[in-house]
Design a protein around this motif. Structure first.
Motif, PDB file in Angstrom:
ATOM      1  N   ALA A  93     -11.647   2.664   6.450  1.00 44.20           N
ATOM      2  CA  ALA A  93     -11.353   3.906   7.181  1.00 44.20           C
ATOM      3  C   ALA A  93      -9.857   4.023   7.455  1.00 44.20           C
ATOM      4  O   ALA A  93      -9.287   5.125   7.407  1.00 44.20           O
ATOM      5  N   SER A  94      -9.206   2.894   7.706  1.00 39.48           N
ATOM      6  CA  SER A  94      -7.763   2.894   7.944  1.00 39.48           C
ATOM      7  C   SER A  94      -7.006   3.307   6.685  1.00 39.48           C
ATOM      8  O   SER A  94      -6.015   4.045   6.765  1.00 39.48           O
ATOM      9  N   ILE A  95      -7.471   2.859   5.530  1.00 38.56           N
ATOM     10  CA  ILE A  95      -6.847   3.254   4.265  1.00 38.56           C
ATOM     11  C   ILE A  95      -6.991   4.761   4.059  1.00 38.56           C
ATOM     12  O   ILE A  95      -6.036   5.449   3.671  1.00 38.56           O
ATOM     13  N   TRP A  96      -8.179   5.282   4.316  1.00 38.33           N
ATOM     14  CA  TRP A  96      -8.436   6.722   4.145  1.00 38.33           C
ATOM     15  C   TRP A  96      -7.553   7.548   5.087  1.00 38.33           C
ATOM     16  O   TRP A  96      -6.977   8.563   4.674  1.00 38.33           O
ATOM     17  N   ILE A  97      -7.427   7.118   6.333  1.00 40.54           N
ATOM     18  CA  ILE A  97      -6.594   7.828   7.297  1.00 40.54           C
ATOM     19  C   ILE A  97      -5.131   7.777   6.886  1.00 40.54           C
ATOM     20  O   ILE A  97      -4.413   8.780   6.953  1.00 40.54           O
ATOM     21  N   SER A  98      -4.679   6.616   6.426  1.00 35.01           N
ATOM     22  CA  SER A  98      -3.294   6.479   5.981  1.00 35.01           C
ATOM     23  C   SER A  98      -3.011   7.400   4.796  1.00 35.01           C
ATOM     24  O   SER A  98      -1.952   8.041   4.731  1.00 35.01           O
ATOM     25  N   ALA A  99      -3.957   7.479   3.865  1.00 38.13           N
ATOM     26  CA  ALA A  99      -3.782   8.354   2.697  1.00 38.13           C
ATOM     27  C   ALA A  99      -3.727   9.819   3.124  1.00 38.13           C
ATOM     28  O   ALA A  99      -2.937  10.609   2.588  1.00 38.13           O
ATOM     29  N   LEU A 100      -4.558  10.194   4.099  1.00 39.70           N
ATOM     30  CA  LEU A 100      -4.581  11.570   4.581  1.00 39.70           C
ATOM     31  C   LEU A 100      -3.266  11.932   5.266  1.00 39.70           C
ATOM     32  O   LEU A 100      -2.711  13.025   5.044  1.00 39.70           O
ATOM     33  N   VAL A 101      -2.747  11.021   6.086  1.00 37.70           N
ATOM     34  CA  VAL A 101      -1.484  11.268   6.784  1.00 37.70           C
ATOM     35  C   VAL A 101      -0.340  11.395   5.791  1.00 37.70           C
ATOM     36  O   VAL A 101       0.505  12.292   5.897  1.00 37.70           O
ATOM     37  N   GLU A 102      -0.311  10.516   4.792  1.00 33.09           N
ATOM     38  CA  GLU A 102       0.758  10.557   3.786  1.00 33.09           C
ATOM     39  C   GLU A 102       0.678  11.834   2.955  1.00 33.09           C
ATOM     40  O   GLU A 102       1.707  12.441   2.616  1.00 33.09           O
ATOM     41  N   LYS A 103      -0.539  12.258   2.641  1.00 38.51           N
ATOM     42  CA  LYS A 103      -0.719  13.495   1.881  1.00 38.51           C
ATOM     43  C   LYS A 103      -0.195  14.694   2.661  1.00 38.51           C
ATOM     44  O   LYS A 103       0.503  15.559   2.104  1.00 38.51           O
ATOM     45  N   ASN A 104      -0.516  14.755   3.944  1.00 37.26           N
ATOM     46  CA  ASN A 104      -0.045  15.864   4.786  1.00 37.26           C
ATOM     47  C   ASN A 104       1.471  15.832   4.945  1.00 37.26           C
ATOM     48  O   ASN A 104       2.122  16.880   4.973  1.00 37.26           O
ATOM     49  N   ARG A 105       2.033  14.632   5.041  1.00 37.67           N
ATOM     50  CA  ARG A 105       3.478  14.526   5.186  1.00 37.67           C
ATOM     51  C   ARG A 105       4.203  15.021   3.937  1.00 37.67           C
ATOM     52  O   ARG A 105       5.192  15.756   4.022  1.00 37.67           O
ATOM     53  N   LYS A 106       3.694  14.640   2.772  1.00 35.59           N
ATOM     54  CA  LYS A 106       4.298  15.095   1.516  1.00 35.59           C
ATOM     55  C   LYS A 106       4.150  16.605   1.352  1.00 35.59           C
ATOM     56  O   LYS A 106       5.062  17.276   0.863  1.00 35.59           O
ATOM     57  N   LYS A 107       3.023  17.128   1.797  1.00 34.19           N
ATOM     58  CA  LYS A 107       2.785  18.566   1.714  1.00 34.19           C
ATOM     59  C   LYS A 107       3.775  19.321   2.597  1.00 34.19           C
ATOM     60  O   LYS A 107       4.333  20.351   2.200  1.00 34.19           O
ATOM     61  N   LEU A 144       1.449   4.137  12.439  1.00 35.70           N
ATOM     62  CA  LEU A 144       2.355   3.385  11.563  1.00 35.70           C
ATOM     63  C   LEU A 144       2.659   4.169  10.285  1.00 35.70           C
ATOM     64  O   LEU A 144       3.787   4.131   9.774  1.00 35.70           O
ATOM     65  N   THR A 145       1.664   4.892   9.797  1.00 39.31           N
ATOM     66  CA  THR A 145       1.885   5.726   8.608  1.00 39.31           C
ATOM     67  C   THR A 145       2.782   6.909   8.955  1.00 39.31           C
ATOM     68  O   THR A 145       3.647   7.300   8.159  1.00 39.31           O
ATOM     69  N   LYS A 146       2.582   7.486  10.152  1.00 41.30           N
ATOM     70  CA  LYS A 146       3.451   8.584  10.592  1.00 41.30           C
ATOM     71  C   LYS A 146       4.904   8.138  10.658  1.00 41.30           C
ATOM     72  O   LYS A 146       5.820   8.906  10.349  1.00 41.30           O
ATOM     73  N   LEU A 147       5.116   6.872  11.041  1.00 41.06           N
ATOM     74  CA  LEU A 147       6.470   6.336  11.148  1.00 41.06           C
ATOM     75  C   LEU A 147       7.010   5.846   9.813  1.00 41.06           C
ATOM     76  O   LEU A 147       8.175   5.453   9.719  1.00 41.06           O
ATOM     77  N   GLY A 148       6.142   5.841   8.786  1.00 39.64           N
ATOM     78  CA  GLY A 148       6.567   5.404   7.469  1.00 39.64           C
ATOM     79  C   GLY A 148       6.627   3.894   7.307  1.00 39.64           C
ATOM     80  O   GLY A 148       7.239   3.387   6.357  1.00 39.64           O
ATOM     81  N   VAL A 198       3.867   1.803   7.068  1.00 37.31           N
ATOM     82  CA  VAL A 198       2.826   1.383   6.123  1.00 37.31           C
ATOM     83  C   VAL A 198       2.337   2.618   5.387  1.00 37.31           C
ATOM     84  O   VAL A 198       2.615   3.755   5.791  1.00 37.31           O
ATOM     85  N   GLY A 199       1.598   2.388   4.309  1.00 36.59           N
ATOM     86  CA  GLY A 199       1.022   3.472   3.530  1.00 36.59           C
ATOM     87  C   GLY A 199      -0.261   3.027   2.877  1.00 36.59           C
ATOM     88  O   GLY A 199      -0.602   1.834   2.900  1.00 36.59           O
ATOM     89  N   PRO A 200      -0.999   3.941   2.290  1.00 35.62           N
ATOM     90  CA  PRO A 200      -2.273   3.577   1.650  1.00 35.62           C
ATOM     91  C   PRO A 200      -2.092   2.579   0.510  1.00 35.62           C
ATOM     92  O   PRO A 200      -2.952   1.718   0.304  1.00 35.62           O
ATOM     93  N   ASP A 201      -0.993   2.687  -0.221  1.00 37.18           N
ATOM     94  CA  ASP A 201      -0.748   1.751  -1.320  1.00 37.18           C
ATOM     95  C   ASP A 201      -0.589   0.328  -0.793  1.00 37.18           C
ATOM     96  O   ASP A 201      -1.084  -0.631  -1.394  1.00 37.18           O
ATOM     97  N   PHE A 202       0.106   0.200   0.328  1.00 36.96           N
ATOM     98  CA  PHE A 202       0.297  -1.113   0.954  1.00 36.96           C
ATOM     99  C   PHE A 202      -1.045  -1.700   1.385  1.00 36.96           C
ATOM    100  O   PHE A 202      -1.327  -2.880   1.145  1.00 36.96           O
ATOM    101  N   LEU A 203      -1.879  -0.873   2.018  1.00 36.34           N
ATOM    102  CA  LEU A 203      -3.178  -1.343   2.497  1.00 36.34           C
ATOM    103  C   LEU A 203      -4.103  -1.697   1.336  1.00 36.34           C
ATOM    104  O   LEU A 203      -4.870  -2.664   1.416  1.00 36.34           O
ATOM    105  N   ARG A 204      -4.045  -0.905   0.259  1.00 41.16           N
ATOM    106  CA  ARG A 204      -4.882  -1.212  -0.902  1.00 41.16           C
ATOM    107  C   ARG A 204      -4.421  -2.503  -1.577  1.00 41.16           C
ATOM    108  O   ARG A 204      -5.243  -3.283  -2.072  1.00 41.16           O
ATOM    109  N   LYS A 205      -3.112  -2.710  -1.603  1.00 44.49           N
ATOM    110  CA  LYS A 205      -2.554  -3.905  -2.231  1.00 44.49           C
ATOM    111  C   LYS A 205      -3.053  -5.171  -1.546  1.00 44.49           C
ATOM    112  O   LYS A 205      -3.350  -6.177  -2.203  1.00 44.49           O
TER     113      LYS A 205
END
Length: 276
Positions: free
Chosen positions: A254-268, A204-208, A210-217
């Protein structure tokens, strides 16, 4: 006739692929269900009806933990005052068939993941396609851990709670076979699928979506829901509720951490592309 390139496939071609995915997955489930037929005595006597015995491993574990911690109360299970009965002519046959199918689904889950990966892989990058083995292995491990969590934690705690709960001493607990088996199947499959949350969040994070901010919220709402579920499926003692709640909260974190990692790699990757 040459096979069409995945990028050139029409909507109907994708539907055809999906149809064969379902056909092959169903065949795998049926084959594994037939395999479980030869172990049906063990499955029913030792696994399905195992939690009805007061000496079941989970009850003994909680009793020993309570004694070590010096907790008093009725945590140690001495007996489970209920019986299981069949009230319909075809009841036991239906239970037998659907239990074998459920066991077949659990055993065939890695192959179903493989078929699912084949279906979605054309939409992935070449680098991601090479991670098929990792995806299937991690997803299968998470699912089986969830199944074990459901069977060893949620199921016995639920059985203990409903077996010892009574509105009056006049009422005797005589559970219907379908109800008992249904509770086990629901708990085990639901827990197995819930443990797939990190994998689902990854895609879902790869598809944009959801994101870590959404999960943290929505973390606080997730915590409330987990605590409510833990309170419903466990006896009214803190130890049992914490035992159920902690793994579920860890899965969410763990889902939040994975989402943050995927988003970080995508931005990179996006920054690298913009520099070219």
């Amino acid at each position: 006739m040459a096979k069409k390139n995945k990028n050139e496939m029409s909507f109907l071609d994708h539907l055809e692929d999906l149809r064969w995915l379902l056909v092959r997955s169903s065949a795998a489930i049926i084959i594994m269900a037939l395999v479980t037929y030869f172990f049906s005595d063990f499955i029913f006597d030792d696994i399905i009806f195992g939690p009805t015995d007061a000496n079941f491993i989970t009850y003994r574990f909680f009793c020993e933990v309570a004694q070590i911690l010096g907790i008093t109360g009725d945590i140690c299970v001495k007996e489970l005052p209920f019986t299981i009965q069949n009230t319909s002519m075809e009841g036991q046959i239906n239970v037998f068939v659907w239990t074998c199918i459920t066991a077949g689904f659990i055993l065939a889950f890695p192959y179903i993941l493989y078929e699912l990966w084949r279906f979605i892989s054309p939409a992935l990058y070449e680098k991601e396609k090479k991670n098929a083995i990792i995806f299937i292995f991690v997803s299968s491990i998470l699912f089986f851990l969830g199944v074990l969590f459901g069977y060893l934690i949620i199921v016995p705690l639920s059985i203990n709670f409903v077996a010892t709960f009574s509105v009056s001493s006049v009422v005797k607990n005589e559970f219907n076979l379908d109800s008992y088996i249904g509770m086990i199947k629901t708990s085990v499959i639901a827990a197995g699928l819930f443990f797939e949350l990190p994998i689902i969040i990854y895609f879902l994070t790869k598809l944009g979506l959801v994101g870590p901010d959404f999960l943290r919220k929505y973390r606080k709402y997730a915590i409330v829901i987990v605590l409510i579920v833990a309170a419903i499926v466990t006896p009214p003692d803190v130890v049992s509720q914490i035992t159920v709640a902690i793994p579920m909260l860890l899965i969410y974190e763990a889902s939040i951490w994975i989402s943050a990692l995927v988003e970080k790699n995508r931005k990179k990757n996006e920054q690298s592309s913009s520099r070219i």
